[in-house]
Structures are given as structure tokens and as C-alpha cells.
Design a protein around this motif. Structure first.
Motif: not given
Length: 325
Positions: A214-242
């Protein structure tokens, strides 16, 4: 005399070896194995179960049939069906960490989440991602927090259902952000995500495994991945800490369970089949942001992990003010 003892040794050891072999008979399923997923189709638990099902079935020599049984806090209806099923290895539960959250939400549990289930296999850890409807004036964590303050009490926050892993992560976010939102519970992660896409809800937390498309398709907008590190699958989405909210840390885990008193031989066969399938399908699981945890590969290690996470998760919900009903 010494020569005679050495000659007799193999004969003396043979009965012991045979007895050892008899002590650990191999179990194989005699019919299809039913795997109950206690959520609606489309959520992370369902997605991962279906990715694994064909390969697990091939290894077992019998199909692994996925049956969605949504309903009840933390998937209670599907879990109860497995708790009361015949402990013969032919019925299992594929669940998330919502499995151990239920006692914090339900005052009269129809089963014991620890005593009434036998651990089978850990099926991975999945980071959680916060998404919003793309039509909202929100592009990052700071604009989200400002929007939440400006719309206090009027924001619909979709969850995968009371006691789901998404609900737990949402409550942790609400506490970290000190946000006044209306938590709206759906019958699984799939329906919750569809509510955000349709604009029925403003935002939700979802495992990366089911949100990434859904994120890649643009039907929702990602704000952050929970925790200290990004997900390798969503490299452009910041971690919550960032992104500026380090207190928001949450991840989902998935596992297979069987009814208590399922024979150890059946547990061993099922465990080996899931572990082998996880290895064979690792590239596909990595695409879904499912992280294998080799240290939890045995039923014994999983049992201890589940016991500890049950205590932690229930404490988080109590601190968030969630009371069993």
C-alpha cells in the motif's frame, strides 16, 4: 577376556540403540493440517501464513490449509477453537503477539494463553510502520504531531482489533505522542488498512509485511517505522527515533502453536517443517520485512520467549490505561 568383551560390546549396545530409536518415533500427518489464523484475510499474520503454507505442506506430505477465523479481542475466537481442538497435530494456530495480550483485555478468558497451548515454531519478527491517509496535510512526524494537537479527540485511529499487535503498537504510539484519538477497532489488519485508504479512518499502525504494498502504491503515506532503526524494505521511511519520537518502539512477532498435550513427536515434525520452510523462503520473507530469529528456532526457546513477552505486553497495556472487560 578383554577380546571377548570387545566382541560382545556391539551386541550389548544394539538393544539400547533400538530402544532409543523407539523412544523418539517419527510422526507424520495422516490428513491435511488445519492452520487457523484468528484474523481476517489481508493482515500480516494471514499474509505470512499463506506464504509459508504451500512449502510447509510439501515438507509435511499433507496440505497446510489456512482457515481465517476472525473475531473477539486479540483473535479470541480462533484461538479458542485451537485450544479445544484434538491435540493430534492436525490443528494449529498461526498468531501474532496478540496471542499473549488477550488476558490484559478479557477478564474471563476461555483458555490460558500459556498453559493451553504448545509452542511449535517462531515465524519471524516484523517491524511496525505508522501510515496516514495521503490526502491529509501530513508529510512527517512533526506535521503529524501538530495535526493531532489541532484535532484532539477528532482523529480516528484504526486498529486490527482489540488486543491485536497493531492495537498494542497504537497504544504505545498514543502514549508516546500524548495524542487524544478515537481508537476504532476492525476485524483484522486488512480491514483497518482499507479504512485508512478509504478515508473512514485517518491513520493506523500496521506490520511492514502487509503495509509495504500500500505504501509503494501510494494509497497510504508512511510516516515512521517504530523503533530505532529503519526497515530495509522501506529504506526511505525514517525510524521513530530519527523522526523525533524515540519513545515509540514496537514490533510484531508471529508464531505457530498447537493445543496443549499435542504429542512431542508431532510438535517436532511441525517445528522442523516450519523451520525448513522459513529457510527455503527467506528471500521472499525478507521482501516482506519478516526477520528470522534463529535463537528462537526450538519449541523450548519459543515457550520462554512467549512467557516473557506476555508479561511485558500486558504491563504496557495496563500502563496505557487499558482494563480487562
Amino acid at each position: 577376556m578383554r577380546r571377548r568383551i570387545l566382541l560382545l560390546a556391539p551386541a550389548l549396545l544394539a538393544p539400547a540403540a533400538a530402544a532409543a530409536g523407539q523412544a523418539a518415533p517419527r510422526w507424520t500427518p495422516s490428513r491435511p493440517v488445519r492452520a487457523i489464523v484468528p484474523f481476517a484475510p489481508g493482515g500480516a499474520t494471514d499474509v505470512v501464513a499463506r506464504v509459508l503454507s504451500e512449502t510447509v505442506g510439501t515438507i509435511l506430505g499433507q496440505p497446510l490449509v489456512i482457515e481465517n477465523r476472525p473475531g473477539g479481542a486479540a483473535g479470541l475466537i480462533g484461538s479458542e477453537a485451537v485450544a479445544k481442538a484434538a491435540p493430534d497435530g492436525h490443528t494449529i494456530l498461526i498468531h501474532s503477539n496478540a496471542h499473549v495480550i488477550a488476558p490484559a483485555l478479557v477478564s474471563r478468558m476461555p483458555f490460558d494463553v500459556l498453559a493451553d497451548f504448545a509452542s511449535v515454531a517462531h515465524l519471524g519478527r516484523i517491524p511496525q510502520v505508522l501510515v496516514v491517509n495521503p490526502r491529509l496535510p501530513i508529510t512527517d512526524m512533526q506535521s503529524l504531531l501538530a495535526w493531532l494537537r489541532a484535532n484532539a479527540g477528532r482523529v480516528n485511529f484504526a486498529s486490527a482489533g482489540i488486543g491485536s499487535a497493531n492495537h498494542l503498537a497504537s497504544e504505545v504510539f498514543r502514549a508516546a505522542a500524548r495524542a487524544e484519538v478515537q481508537m476504532v477497532h476492525y476485524r483484522g489488519g486488512g480491514p483497518a488498512m482499507q479504512a485508512v485508504i478509504a478515508g473512514e479512518a485517518h491513520m493506523c499502525v500496521d506490520p511492514v509485511a502487509s503495509a509495504v504494498g500500500h505504501i509503494r502504491g501510494g494509497t497510504v503515506r508512511a510516516i515512521a517505522v517504530a523503533g530505532e532503526t529503519r526497515s530495509a524494505v522501506l529504506p526511505d521511511v525514517p525510524s521513530a527515533s530519527e523522526a523525533g519520537l524515540p519513545a515509540w518502539s514496537a514490533a510484531a512477532w508471529l508464531a505457530a502453536f498447537a493445543p496443549a498435550r499435542t504429542p512431542p513427536a508431532a510438535i517436532a515434525t511441525l517445528n522442523a517443517a516450519f523451520n525448513e520452510a522459513m529457510q527455503r523462503l527467506e528471500p521472499r520473507l525478507t521482501e516482506l520485512a519478516v526477520e528470522r530469529r534463529p535463537e528462537l528456532a526450538t519449541p523450548e526457546a519459543l515457550t520462554e520467549f512467549v512467557r516473557q513477552d506476555a508479561a511485558r505486553s500486558q504491563r504496557v497495556l495496563r500502563e496505557a490505561g487499558v482494563q480487562p472487560e
